[in-house]
Design an enzyme around this catalytic site. Structure first.
Site, PDB file in Angstrom:
ATOM      1  N   THR A 119      24.011  51.504  34.134  1.00 52.50           N
ATOM      2  CA  THR A 119      25.192  51.321  33.295  1.00 52.50           C
ATOM      3  C   THR A 119      26.057  50.139  33.711  1.00 52.50           C
ATOM      4  OG1 THR A 119      27.289  52.348  32.630  1.00 52.50           O
ATOM      5  CG2 THR A 119      26.439  52.976  34.772  1.00 52.50           C
ATOM      6  N   TYR A 143      30.804  58.426  37.267  1.00 48.94           N
ATOM      7  CA  TYR A 143      29.569  58.245  36.493  1.00 48.94           C
ATOM      8  C   TYR A 143      28.843  56.979  36.943  1.00 48.94           C
ATOM      9  CZ  TYR A 143      26.650  56.643  32.681  1.00 48.94           C
ATOM     10  OH  TYR A 143      25.594  56.136  31.962  1.00 48.94           O
TER      11      TYR A 143
END
Ligand code: UDP
Length: 329
Positions: A119, A143
């Site tokens: 990501t 995350y």
């Protein structure tokens, strides 16, 4: 030639678009998915589903033992930045542990190629835009941190066991299969484009705009929205390179759109204004995230087929219009 692939999280939004691309090319695909966010109906006929959680170590081992696998694609993860700011240890424990356990099993069962859904969130608040692969790593949320931990595990899997990997750092996946077979169906939905479309179609009262005081031209956050089918094709493009060495790529369109620009595009595509109201910033959101995908383009020849925001929104709106209840499960 038909090859065998394992796709964790293959019934989810991005994973299912890769599974479709693999199935269309005649490959033999097994999906490992707990169906918490994934949908059985997103899997094409002929794809085998193992309905299991990656926390089930014995099951993961049994699936990997049933090889040989030409490559393993790892999508299955908790993936909400905002949620991870409220529940950091759930993210760190689940995502990192599951990912590292999967990599361990791959090394024990002779897997040679591994592709990770990573990501842009691991760049935190980058100083230079567009963001290249060598930008400083400083995850913007638990995350992003959990994905960084898995990337690091892959470094050791390569050095010690020769498992070659590609870490694809996604920017904002958006849109839907242009053939209308797959789309975005999260519960709860938190992503900007489907929420804006639902607001325009009158299925939601209004969209909240998370912050208008960012240091950007219109005050709203800028993101790099990349069509989910282009994202899926990039996974296929990197595979041949893994015969030689592991790779890390930033994966986006290379152009940014603000929240207000998305609202305008949804209005133009649907022909209806998006009712919206200004709300507070969402914790963990950096002002601007735009990828440089120059390295990926140069090394694989990949280019997006749907680079335009309006085209991306059009495919998303068509799917939501045709599937008001999503996959209906
Ligand atoms: N956003 C917003 N309202 C929403 C959802 C998202 O203003 O209801 C903004 C969010 O702050 C971010 C951008 O839209 O700047 C994209 O958010 P999304 O959740 O779609 O993706 P993320 O960037 O978190 O991966």
């Amino acid at each position: 030639m038909s090859l065998r692939y394992l796709v964790t999280g293959g019934a989810g939004y991005v994973g299912s678009h890769l599974v479709l691309a693999l199935a269309e090319r005649g490959h033999d695909v097994t999906v490992l998915d707990n169906l918490r966010q994934g949908h059985r109906a997103a899997l094409p006929a002929g794809v085998r589903l193992v309905e299991a959680d990656l926390a089930d170590a014995a099951m993961v081992d049994a699936v990997l033992a049933d090889g040989p696998w030409h490559a393993v694609f790892h999508f299955a993860a908790l993936s909400l930045v905002g949620e991870s700011m409220r529940e950091p240890f759930r993210y760190l424990l689940e995502n990192a542990t599951n990912g590292i356990r999967l990599i361990d099993a791959c090394t024990r069962h002779g897997v040679r190629r591994f592709v990770l859904s990573s990501t842009a969130n691991l760049f935190g608040t980058p100083e230079t835009i567009p963001i290249a692969e060598d930008a400083a790593i400083d995850p913007g949320s638990p995350y992003g941190e959990s994905k960084r931990m898995i990337e690091r595990a892959l470094v050791w899997a390569d050095r010690v066991h020769g498992l070659r990997s590609a870490c694809l750092r996604y920017f904002n996946a958006a849109g839907a299969d242009p053939g209308g077979r797959l789309g975005e169906d999260h519960d709860p939905e938190t992503h900007l484009i489907p929420l804006a479309i639902d607001a325009a179609l009158g299925r939601r009262a209004e969209l909240q705009v998370f912050g208008t005081d960012y240091p950007t031209p219109d005050g709203t956050c800028i993101r790099d929205y990349i069509h989910v089918s282009d994202l899926a094709r990039a996974h296929l493009a990197v595979l041949p390179l893994l015969d030689h060495a592991s790779r890390t790529y930033n994966l986006g369109n290379g152009q940014g759109a603000s929240v207000r620009a998305v609202i305008a595009a949804v209005g133009e595509v649907t022909g209806r204004a998006v009712p919206h109201r200004i709300a507070d910033r969402r914790p963990g959101d950096p002002p601007v995230l735009v990828a440089s995908s120059a390295l990926l383009r140069a090394e694989t020849g990949w280019t997006p087929r749907f680079p335009g925001l309006h085209d991306i929104v059009r495919t998303a709106a068509a799917w939501r219009d045709a599937h008001p209840e999503g996959y209906g499960d």
